[in-house]
Design a protein around this motif. Structure first.
Motif, short mmCIF file in Angstrom:
data_model
loop_
_atom_site.label_atom_id
_atom_site.label_comp_id
_atom_site.label_asym_id
_atom_site.label_seq_id
_atom_site.Cartn_x
_atom_site.Cartn_y
_atom_site.Cartn_z
N TRP A 70 31.46 43.03 43.22
CA TRP A 70 32.38 43.80 42.36
C TRP A 70 31.73 44.24 41.07
O TRP A 70 31.80 45.38 40.65
CB TRP A 70 33.66 43.01 42.09
N GLN A 71 31.04 43.27 40.43
CA GLN A 71 30.38 43.63 39.18
C GLN A 71 29.25 44.63 39.44
O GLN A 71 29.08 45.59 38.70
CB GLN A 71 29.82 42.37 38.51
N TYR A 75 29.26 48.34 38.06
CA TYR A 75 28.21 48.66 37.09
C TYR A 75 27.46 49.93 37.50
O TYR A 75 27.25 50.83 36.70
CB TYR A 75 27.23 47.48 36.96
N ASN A 156 36.17 37.39 40.88
CA ASN A 156 35.50 38.49 40.14
C ASN A 156 36.05 39.87 40.49
O ASN A 156 35.45 40.87 40.16
CB ASN A 156 34.00 38.48 40.38
N PHE A 159 36.62 42.84 37.94
CA PHE A 159 35.69 43.90 37.57
C PHE A 159 36.19 45.26 38.04
O PHE A 159 35.84 46.30 37.48
CB PHE A 159 34.28 43.63 38.13
N ALA A 162 38.32 46.26 35.34
CA ALA A 162 37.47 46.68 34.21
C ALA A 162 36.95 48.09 34.46
O ALA A 162 36.86 48.91 33.54
CB ALA A 162 36.31 45.71 34.05
N TYR A 163 36.60 48.36 35.72
CA TYR A 163 36.11 49.70 36.07
C TYR A 163 37.20 50.75 35.83
O TYR A 163 36.96 51.82 35.26
CB TYR A 163 35.69 49.70 37.55
N ILE A 228 31.98 46.51 31.71
CA ILE A 228 31.27 45.98 32.87
C ILE A 228 29.83 45.68 32.43
O ILE A 228 28.99 46.56 32.38
CB ILE A 228 31.26 46.99 34.03
N ASP A 242 28.93 37.33 33.27
CA ASP A 242 29.38 37.72 34.61
C ASP A 242 30.90 37.62 34.73
O ASP A 242 31.44 37.29 35.75
CB ASP A 242 28.68 36.88 35.69
N VAL A 244 34.73 39.52 32.91
CA VAL A 244 35.27 40.58 32.06
C VAL A 244 35.79 39.93 30.78
O VAL A 244 36.65 39.06 30.83
CB VAL A 244 36.42 41.32 32.78
#
Lengths: 273, 298
Positions: A70-71, A75, A156, A159, A162-163, A228, A242, A244
């Motif tokens: 996900w991260q 990213y 996670n 993320f 977060a995106y 991110i 790692d 948010v």
């Protein structure tokens, strides 16, 4: 709200620039993970594994494993956000160039509704991108990840949120500057120069004497990128953020509110010629 | 008659220029109102304020007796300056946007497009339209919501004679259906042909407000001609008494006295064996009136 979305949909489905930019973005969206995977396969095929020159193994990079995926995906996708920025900038500045914003208001749309309809457009685009990210993450993760335990899969997952926030924030900046300057060429040039040259330089200048990264979190573009954090060093045994950060999320939300408030003020206070 | 628009003390300043200065005006329901003035006299600025895109410095106005709002604008059909549409979109798609904003059913689109004769080209992109077609699409768009009032800003600007004629016919049709129309124009001929009331703006000031019919009939001139103009002049003076008669190239012109019986005049002249080759009533043109008023206010 449905009415405003409907209006935006009629406008956008007839726009050539939207179709072209949207398609390029979609191709890039799908190509990036596929391309990255071929890179790893290529490393394997030329037998870098155990090579003396580069003592790294592809398995050292579990980029597509659940938990990490996900991260990593979020990213990587930050780099093509600029294509969506172009869509918003062209769409909004054209409303001024064609004077269609004026006609919309004359026809009976309120200025508030106009701002809201553009914000809805941003929300829906960001939502679609986030859903695509989720789907792609699921598919790739299922193919490469050794685990498929639900708890691990969705660990996670924030993320993705977060995106979404990163997209909404970035596109809100674009909305504000397109309304402020009304010229797509100028806004796009400004966006590129500021995001990739001006702000990074300013951050260097500020962070060296202060020896603090705290202030840099408040630089507008950085506030969006920071949602991110970069995961790459993790694979070289460095410690990275790692998760948010709630601070980053708060700053992001604050900047979304500021961009929208600014857009609203510009539209309501200025004469629309 | 009820008032559809009432303007009270409207002001707008751009830097050092007073674009509109303390404007007071009312427009009655069912009238065709001409807003006249030279370029830059504040016509478009006034309309832009009435349509909510330019903020007035001070003053207020009401539509349909209510304070201005987006909802009031939904009941107004309006075009400001040139036709404005999304260039890549077809007529139908453009009108769909207007329908959505005004809350009108899509089924109205075909009706208005047929009415302005654009049905054949309705699926083509707006950017390929001729100026006349663009202007007609504007009017179609303004008529989409079956508005109570139509606002047209220079509707025939830049059109060829045929285009002007088409637009004029459309306007006359709308006026005959009993709708209120406000037309801003510097083409006076235009306004005289369709308007019942008119106001003249100059440098942001309202300098005249009148009625086309009464104002222009007041100063009607009679034009006559015959083979012998001297004989004719003498006979007319004998019949009507003290008159100033202006001798023009091949005609005589004199200001019409009140309750002039033209038939009697003709009969009297014929009894004297003077035969008219020309007899007409010349109303003062709006253009003349307009120039007079502007001169007085200079």
């Amino acid at each position: 709200m449905i009415k405003l979305l409907n209006i935006e949909w009629i406008k956008i489905r007839n726009s050539k620039s939207f179709k072209v930019l949207g398609l390029i973005w979609l191709i890039a969206f799908i190509a990036i993970p596929v391309g990255f995977n071929s890179l790893i396969e290529w490393f394997e095929s030329i037998g870098l594994e155990g090579s003396e020159l580069l003592p790294i193994k592809p398995t050292d990079f579990p980029v597509f494993d659940f938990l990490d995926i996900w991260q990593n995906l979020a990213y990587i996708y930050k780099f093509i956000t600029i294509l969506l920025c172009f869509v918003i900038i062209v769409n909004v500045s054209n409303e001024f160039n064609y004077k269609t914003i004026r006609q919309n208001i004359i026809d009976g749309m309120s200025k508030k509704e106009f701002v809201f309809s553009k914000f809805l457009f941003i929300i829906v685009s960001s939502l679609i991108a986030s859903i695509l990210l989720t789907l792609l993450g699921m598919i790739i993760g299922a193919a490469f990840s050794p685990t498929s335990e639900i708890t691990v899969v969705f660990q996670n997952f924030n993320f993705v949120f977060a995106y979404f926030l990163h997209l909404v924030l970035h596109l809100s900046y674009c909305l504000f500057f397109a309304v402020l300057l009304k010229r797509s060429g100028i806004v796009i040039a400004l966006l590129i120069v500021y995001s990739y040259i001006l702000e990074p330089t300013l951050i260097q200048i500020v962070s060296i004497p202060l020896k603090s990264m705290w202030l840099t979190k408040f630089f507008p573009m950085n506030a969006s990128w920071n949602l991110i954090p970069r995961p790459i060093e993790k694979y070289f045994l460095f410690e990275v953020q790692d998760f948010v950060g709630w601070q980053d999320v708060s700053i992001g939300l604050l900047y979304i509110v500021l961009s929208l408030g600014g857009t609203y003020l510009l539209i309501t206070k200025r004469d629309i010629k | 008659m009820t008032q559809i628009l009432e303007i009270k003390g409207l002001n707008k300043r751009y830097g050092s220029i007073q674009a509109v200065n303390n404007l007071n005006l009312t427009v009655k329901k069912g009238s065709v109102f001409g807003l006249l003035g030279p370029n830059g006299s504040g016509k478009t600025t006034t309309l832009a304020m009435l349509l909510g895109v330019v903020k007035p410095q001070s003053g207020s106005f009401t539509w349909f007796g209510e304070p201005a709002s987006a909802d009031a604008r939904k009941k107004i059909g309006a075009i400001l300056e040139q036709p404005v549409f999304y260039p890549q979109m077809s007529a139908v798609e453009n009108l769909k946007v207007v329908c959505k904003i005004k809350g009108v059913d899509f089924s109205e689109i075909d009706r208005v497009l047929k009415w302005v004769n654009l049905n054949d080209r309705k699926q083509h992109a707006f950017k390929g339209y001729s100026l006349g077609m663009k202007q007609r699409l504007s009017i179609a768009s303004a008529m989409l919501c079956n508005p109570e009032i139509l606002i047209l800003d220079e509707p025939t600007n830049g059109l060829d004679p045929q285009g002007i004629n088409e637009i004029r016919e459309i306007i006359v049709n709308i006026a005959n259906s009993g709708k209120t129309i406000i037309i801003a124009s510097h083409l006076l001929d235009e306004v005289q042909k369709v308007c019942s009331e008119f106001a003249i703006l100059s440098k942001g000031n309202l300098i005249y407000h009148g009625n086309v019919e009464t104002d222009l009939n007041d100063d009607a001139y009679i034009e006559v001609s015959s083979d012998n103009l001297d004989e004719l002049e003498f006979a007319i003076k004998a019949h009507l008494g003290g008159l100033t008669i202006v001798k023009e190239d091949h005609t005589l012109a004199f200001k019409s006295p009140d309750a002039l019986d033209l038939a009697l005049l003709n009969k009297t002249l014929s009894e004297k064996d003077i035969w008219l080759t020309h007899l007409s009533i010349r109303k003062k043109s709006l253009e003349k009136r307009f120039l007079e008023v502007l001169k007085q206010n200079d």
